[in-house]
Design a protein around this motif. Sequence first.
Motif, PDB file in Angstrom:
ATOM      1  N   LEU A  19      20.167   9.981 -16.708  1.00 50.75           N
ATOM      2  CA  LEU A  19      19.240   9.254 -15.851  1.00 50.75           C
ATOM      3  C   LEU A  19      20.073   8.412 -14.911  1.00 50.75           C
ATOM      4  CD1 LEU A  19      16.716   8.003 -18.564  1.00 50.75           C
ATOM      5  CD2 LEU A  19      16.588  10.069 -17.192  1.00 50.75           C
ATOM      6  N   LEU A  62      10.603  10.026 -18.839  1.00 51.49           N
ATOM      7  CA  LEU A  62      11.326  11.246 -19.201  1.00 51.49           C
ATOM      8  C   LEU A  62      10.357  12.326 -19.664  1.00 51.49           C
ATOM      9  CD1 LEU A  62      14.125  12.421 -19.432  1.00 51.49           C
ATOM     10  CD2 LEU A  62      14.369  11.357 -21.665  1.00 51.49           C
ATOM     11  N   ILE A  73      16.590  12.330 -12.467  1.00 55.31           N
ATOM     12  CA  ILE A  73      16.747  12.804 -13.838  1.00 55.31           C
ATOM     13  C   ILE A  73      17.522  14.125 -13.802  1.00 55.31           C
ATOM     14  CG2 ILE A  73      15.551  13.545 -15.938  1.00 55.31           C
ATOM     15  CD1 ILE A  73      13.134  11.955 -15.003  1.00 55.31           C
TER      16      ILE A  73
END
Lengths: 521, 363
Positions: A19, A62, A73
Motif C-alpha cells: 500500500l 483493501l 494498492i
Amino acid sequence: MQGGKEKGRQDTAAPAIELRGISKAFGAVQANKDISISVQPGTIHGIIGENGAGKSTLMSILYGFYKADAGEIFIRGKKVQIPDSQAAIATGIGMVFQHFKLVDNFTVLENVILGAEGGALLRPSLAKARKILTELEREYELHVDPDALISEIGVGKQQRVEILKALYRQADILILDEPTGVLTPAEADQLFRILDRLKAEGKTIILITHKLREIMEATDTVSVMRRGEMTATVKTAETSPEELAELMVGRKVLLRVDKAPAKPGDKILEVENLRVVDDKGVARLKGVSLDVCAGEILGIAGVAGNGQSELLEVLGGMLGATGTIRVNGQPLPLAGKGADGRARRAAGIAHVPEDRQRKGLIMDFMAWENMAFGYHHDAAYQSNSVLMDNGAIQRETAAKMERFDVRPPAPRLFARNFSGGNQQKIVVAREIERNPDVLLVGQPTRGVDIGAIEFIHRQLIALRDAGKAILLVSVELDEIMSLSDRIAVMFDGQVMGERLPHETNETELGLLMAGIRGEAA
Amino acid sequence: MQKMPAWADAILVPLISLLLAALLSGLVIIGIGEDPIAAFKLMVDGALMRSAGWGYTLYYATNFMFTGLAVAVAFHARMFNIGGEGQAMLGGLGVALACLYVPWPHWSLAILGSCLAAMLFGAAWALIPAWLQAKRGSHIVITTIMFNFIAASLLNYLLVNVLRPQGAMDPATAKFPEPTHLPTFRDMFSTSETILFRGSPANVSFFFAVLACVLVWLLIWRTRLGYDIRAFGHSEPAAQYAGISPVRITVVALLISGALAGLMAVNTTQGEAERLILNSTEGAGFIGIAVALMGRSHPLGVFLAAILFGFLYQGGAELALWTNIPRELIVVIQALVILFTGALDNMVRMPLERLFLSLRREG
C-alpha cells in the motif's frame, strides 16, 4: 534461520501486498493518513492499534468496502483497483470477519459455496466443492465435517469454515479481523497452528488484533497504527509488548494492574442455585451458586455463551430466574415487578452491562441523558413532582465527565459520537459514582482502547478497596487473571470450579472453560 | 460528529423537500394545461390573504395538530399508530355523548367535559391494539388499521340506529344544545366595525391544539414518562436494562396517542358541525402521519407542518372552486408533499450532508 529464509524471499519476490500513501477521510475525521506498508509473501503480518486507530478502515479499503481518497494498492507487484469485495476476491484476497457471516441452518459445504455456486444447479458445484474441500482440509489440517450444520458446530469450527470459504475462492492473502475474540485459549492456539501451516504453504496472512500477546506469538512483522497513521513497522522478534503498547498509545502504559492484596469482608452478594430456562426451553443457568464478599473482585471466566450473560442479566433484573439472590443478607425477588432493573438499583446493585451500545447506553441520547439512565427517577434529578431537573443532571454530568476523563467532556454530545472507550467511561462513571454495594461488570474493556482500559481497571480496584463487592465477567482471560481476587469458571450454565489467581494458570483455566475438570478439581 | 448544523437539519431539509414537491406539482399542473403560477397565487389568496381563508386554514390545522401529535408521541416510542382516524371517530362519539347528555351551563365548562370525553374515548379505542401489541406482539400497524374499519362501522351503526333523532333523514345526531356551541374566531376577533373570519369554522379549540403542542413538548422532553418513552423507542434492550417496563410504556404511549387523536373531534364535532355526522374526520387521522413525519415528531415541527397542510387543504378547496383543476389534483399535490417531506427525506438529506461536510473540510 527463519530470518535468512525470509530475506531470500524478499530478494526474489515482489511484496504480496503493498500500500502506498493510502488516505481516507470520513468528513472531518482522517481515518487513514498517508499509510504505506509492504507485506512479504508467506509471512504473518500483524496490525495492532487502539480502537478507532484506523485498522478496520485500512482493511476495508483493501477488501473493497471503502474507496481510498488517495494512494495506490499493489498486489504481487501489480497495481490494482479494488472497487468492491468481488474484485478483492478476484485478486486473491480473503477476509475472515470478527462476526462470522455464515448461514446457521446451512451445512458447512453449502456455506462454503454460497455466492460462488457457479451455476443454476447446486448438485455439480456441491460435488466439486466437496472434492476441493477435502483436499484443502488435508493440506491445512482444517478438520470440519462438510455435512454438519453451522448451528451444530462450535465457534472455533465456524471460524475454520470462514477460512475454508476464503481458500475455496483461491485466496492467497488472508485478512483476519480480531479472530480470537470468541475462542478459548486452546482454540486460539489451534487457530495459530493453522495459520502457521497456511504460512508454510506460502499464503500471506494479515492479523488484526488488539492483543499484544497474540502479536508476539503469531506474527513475523507488525505494524502499529495510531490515530489513522502508521507509527511503526517492526520485526516481531526485535520488539517487546511494552514497546508496542507505547507505540500504540503514544506514552508509557502500565500493562500489569497494580493492586494491593484484597481484604475480603462479609458476604455481600450471595447467589444460590440460580436456574434460567430460555424461551426455547433450553437451560441457560443450571444451578449457579456463588458469593462475593465486600472488598473483593470475583472474576467469572468462560467462553462467551456459557451462561455468564444470563447470570449478569438475572442479577441486574433483566431476566427472570429461580433460586435465591441475597444482598447484605436480604433476599431479592426474582420475578415480577420487584425484580426489574430499577428495583435492583434500589437494592444497591449497579450494573455495567456487557453490551454498552445496545443496553448500557441510548446511542441517540446525549451524554447527560445517559448519565441519568436507569437512575432518572432519583429525587435529585427532579425539579418538582412533574418535571425533571435537566439542568441539575447536566451539571452533575459535567462533573462526572471531568472526574472520569471522558473526552470530549461535552454533556450535550450524543453518545454515538464518543469513541468506544469514552462511551464505556460514561457507563462506568454512572454506575461507580452511585457508590453501589455490589457492582456487576460485563466485558468492561471490550472494544476499549488501552489508555481507557488502564483507567477503568484502576477505577474497579479503587471501588474494591472501598469495600464493595464486584462481580466481573470477561472473556479476556488476561483481564480476569490480573483483576480478580478469586476466579470462578463457567461452562454450560454451571460453575466448573473456583480458583485463586496466584494458584492457577491459563492452561488449567482453559481446561475448565472447555468443561474438563482437572485432577485437582 | 454532527454531520450538519441543527438548523439545516430542521429547516433547510424540509424547505428543499417542499420546494421539490412544489416544482413537481407545477409540472403536473402544466401537464393538464393550467397555469401553475396562477394556481399557486389562487391558493395563497384563498388560504392566507383573507381572514376567512385563514379561518379555514387554521381550522384544518387544528385537526392536523392533534392527529400529528398523536402520531408523534407513538413515534417516540417507536410505534406507528395508523389508527388516528378510528380514535378520532370514537373521540367524536365521546364529544357527542358529552354534549347531548350533560346539561352544560356554559361553553367553557362544556369544552372541558367534551375534551375529557374525547380523550377517554380515543384512548379507549387505542387500548385494545396497545394491549395486543404489548402482551401478544400483534403488530400495531395491522391492528390499528383494522380498528379504523371497526370504528367506521360502529359509528355507522350508532348514528343510523341509535343516535339519529326520530324522523331525521341523515345519519347524524341531533344538533348539540346552544350552551355547548364554541366561540368561533369570528365571535372572538370581530369588532363592531370590521367582521373578521366571516363564515369560517376556526374556533377556540385551535388554542387547545396549541396548548397540546406545548404539553406534549413538556411530556416528551421534561418528564420521566417522556424519558421512558424515548428510551424505550430508541432501544428496547436498554430500556429493560434501566428497569423500564416495555408493556407499560407501550400501553401508556398509545393511550396518550389515542387521547390526542380523539381530541381532534372537539374541533370538528363540537366546534364546527355542532352535531356528530358520519365521516367527520375526513382523513385527518392519516394526514397526521404526514404531519408527524414532516415535523420530525417534534411538537414545534408538528405545529408548522399542520399549518402547511391546513394551507394545502384550504388552498386546494379554492382551486377546485375557481379553476378547472379537479379536486383530485389537490390530493396529488398533498401526496407529493408527503412523498418528499416524509418518504424521500434522505434524498434531500444525504446530498446536503455531503455538501456541509465538504464545506467544512475546506473551511
